[in-house]
Write a protein that holds these residues in place. Structure first.
Motif, PDB file in Angstrom:
ATOM      1  N   LEU A 170       0.924  -1.110   0.073  1.00  0.00           N
ATOM      2  CA  LEU A 170      -0.024  -0.041  -0.053  1.00  0.00           C
ATOM      3  C   LEU A 170       0.832   1.209   0.055  1.00  0.00           C
ATOM      4  CD1 LEU A 170      -2.899   1.304  -0.117  1.00  0.00           C
ATOM      5  CD2 LEU A 170      -2.865   1.004   2.442  1.00  0.00           C
ATOM      6  N   PRO A 171       1.873   1.313   0.842  1.00  0.00           N
ATOM      7  CA  PRO A 171       2.746   2.532   0.668  1.00  0.00           C
ATOM      8  C   PRO A 171       3.588   2.862  -0.663  1.00  0.00           C
ATOM      9  CG  PRO A 171       3.044   1.393   2.948  1.00  0.00           C
ATOM     10  CD  PRO A 171       2.378   0.694   1.945  1.00  0.00           C
ATOM     11  N   ARG A 172       3.747   1.770  -1.176  1.00  0.00           N
ATOM     12  CA  ARG A 172       4.345   1.690  -2.616  1.00  0.00           C
ATOM     13  C   ARG A 172       3.076   2.297  -3.672  1.00  0.00           C
ATOM     14  NH1 ARG A 172       8.192   3.635  -5.717  1.00  0.00           N
ATOM     15  NH2 ARG A 172       8.203   2.655  -7.762  1.00  0.00           N
ATOM     16  N   ILE A 173       2.011   1.847  -3.469  1.00  0.00           N
ATOM     17  CA  ILE A 173       1.027   2.188  -4.475  1.00  0.00           C
ATOM     18  C   ILE A 173       0.752   3.681  -4.023  1.00  0.00           C
ATOM     19  CG2 ILE A 173      -1.669   1.894  -4.779  1.00  0.00           C
ATOM     20  CD1 ILE A 173      -1.344  -1.188  -4.095  1.00  0.00           C
ATOM     21  N   ARG A 174       0.700   4.274  -2.898  1.00  0.00           N
ATOM     22  CA  ARG A 174       0.729   5.737  -2.809  1.00  0.00           C
ATOM     23  C   ARG A 174       1.969   6.554  -3.299  1.00  0.00           C
ATOM     24  NH1 ARG A 174      -0.303   4.798   3.588  1.00  0.00           N
ATOM     25  NH2 ARG A 174      -2.383   4.283   3.485  1.00  0.00           N
ATOM     26  N   ASP A 175       3.038   5.794  -3.357  1.00  0.00           N
ATOM     27  CA  ASP A 175       4.270   6.473  -3.584  1.00  0.00           C
ATOM     28  C   ASP A 175       4.220   6.691  -5.247  1.00  0.00           C
ATOM     29  OD1 ASP A 175       6.897   7.698  -3.292  1.00  0.00           O
ATOM     30  OD2 ASP A 175       7.784   5.875  -4.205  1.00  0.00           O
ATOM     31  N   VAL A 176       3.633   5.789  -5.985  1.00  0.00           N
ATOM     32  CA  VAL A 176       3.300   5.904  -7.334  1.00  0.00           C
ATOM     33  C   VAL A 176       2.083   6.542  -7.678  1.00  0.00           C
ATOM     34  CG1 VAL A 176       4.955   4.182  -8.206  1.00  0.00           C
ATOM     35  CG2 VAL A 176       2.431   3.740  -7.831  1.00  0.00           C
ATOM     36  N   GLU A 177       1.268   7.069  -6.939  1.00  0.00           N
ATOM     37  CA  GLU A 177       0.093   7.711  -6.907  1.00  0.00           C
ATOM     38  C   GLU A 177      -1.087   7.045  -7.482  1.00  0.00           C
ATOM     39  OE1 GLU A 177      -0.133  11.886  -7.468  1.00  0.00           O
ATOM     40  OE2 GLU A 177       1.223  12.253  -5.674  1.00  0.00           O
ATOM     41  N   MET A 178      -1.093   5.840  -7.293  1.00  0.00           N
ATOM     42  CA  MET A 178      -2.414   4.816  -7.813  1.00  0.00           C
ATOM     43  C   MET A 178      -3.167   4.749  -6.648  1.00  0.00           C
ATOM     44  SD  MET A 178       0.037   1.930  -9.407  1.00  0.00           S
ATOM     45  CE  MET A 178      -1.352   0.977  -9.979  1.00  0.00           C
ATOM     46  N   SER A 179      -4.393   4.416  -7.167  1.00  0.00           N
ATOM     47  CA  SER A 179      -5.413   4.222  -6.308  1.00  0.00           C
ATOM     48  C   SER A 179      -5.222   3.199  -5.403  1.00  0.00           C
ATOM     49  CB  SER A 179      -6.713   4.254  -7.123  1.00  0.00           C
ATOM     50  OG  SER A 179      -7.823   3.787  -6.222  1.00  0.00           O
ATOM     51  N   GLY A 180      -5.695   3.358  -4.214  1.00  0.00           N
ATOM     52  CA  GLY A 180      -5.656   2.351  -3.078  1.00  0.00           C
ATOM     53  C   GLY A 180      -6.441   1.082  -3.385  1.00  0.00           C
ATOM     54  N   TRP A 181      -7.293   1.065  -4.390  1.00  0.00           N
ATOM     55  CA  TRP A 181      -7.970  -0.053  -4.623  1.00  0.00           C
ATOM     56  C   TRP A 181      -7.228  -1.022  -5.648  1.00  0.00           C
ATOM     57  CZ3 TRP A 181     -12.628  -0.896  -2.899  1.00  0.00           C
ATOM     58  CH2 TRP A 181     -13.573   0.125  -2.036  1.00  0.00           C
ATOM     59  N   TRP A 182      -6.114  -0.757  -5.997  1.00  0.00           N
ATOM     60  CA  TRP A 182      -5.230  -1.564  -6.878  1.00  0.00           C
ATOM     61  C   TRP A 182      -4.639  -2.773  -5.639  1.00  0.00           C
ATOM     62  CZ3 TRP A 182      -4.369  -2.410 -11.647  1.00  0.00           C
ATOM     63  CH2 TRP A 182      -4.781  -1.668 -12.436  1.00  0.00           C
TER      64      TRP A 182
END
Length: 121
Positions: A61-73
């Protein structure tokens, strides 16, 4: 104390930290799964579930946030083939270093605007 908490429970993870944290959690989880084959099931499933939840919430989840993708991924990680492909994409995708253009206040993570010379984007 704050630095220790930020290290264990990060808000964002860059590529190298994502890679090493993911490998570490997978090795620990594999150790518990291997150890479980010789012992009773009721003794190993709690640490395995705890490490998997840690990996979902504090590595992926922090990596998803770092690349600014949706948390639903994060839900896509639970699918076998899609999760592997998403993990590879997260490993090689560049982090977003620019502050959000709609933000009027200073960036809380300390990222600064990068001014590129004309002609470079």
């Amino acid at each position: 104390m704050s630095e220790f908490v930020d290290f264990i429970f990060p808000q964002r993870l860059h590529r190298v930290a994502y890679f090493f944290r993911g490998i570490t959690v997978e090795i620990i989880t594999a150790y518990f799964c291997t150890y479980s084959r010789t012992n009773d099931f009721r003794y190993w499933w709690i640490p395995v579930i705890a490490f998997l939840v840690y990996e979902l919430c504090f590595v992926i989840l922090p990596r998803i946030r770092d690349v600014e993708m949706s948390g639903w991924w994060l839900l896509a990680v639970l699918l076998p083939i899609v999760g592997s492909v998403l993990g590879i994409i997260l490993l090689f995708r560049r982090p977003v270093l620019l502050s959000h253009p709609k933000s009027t206040e200073a960036d809380p993570l300390g990222y600064q605007q990068i001014a590129f010379p004309s002609g470079i984007s």
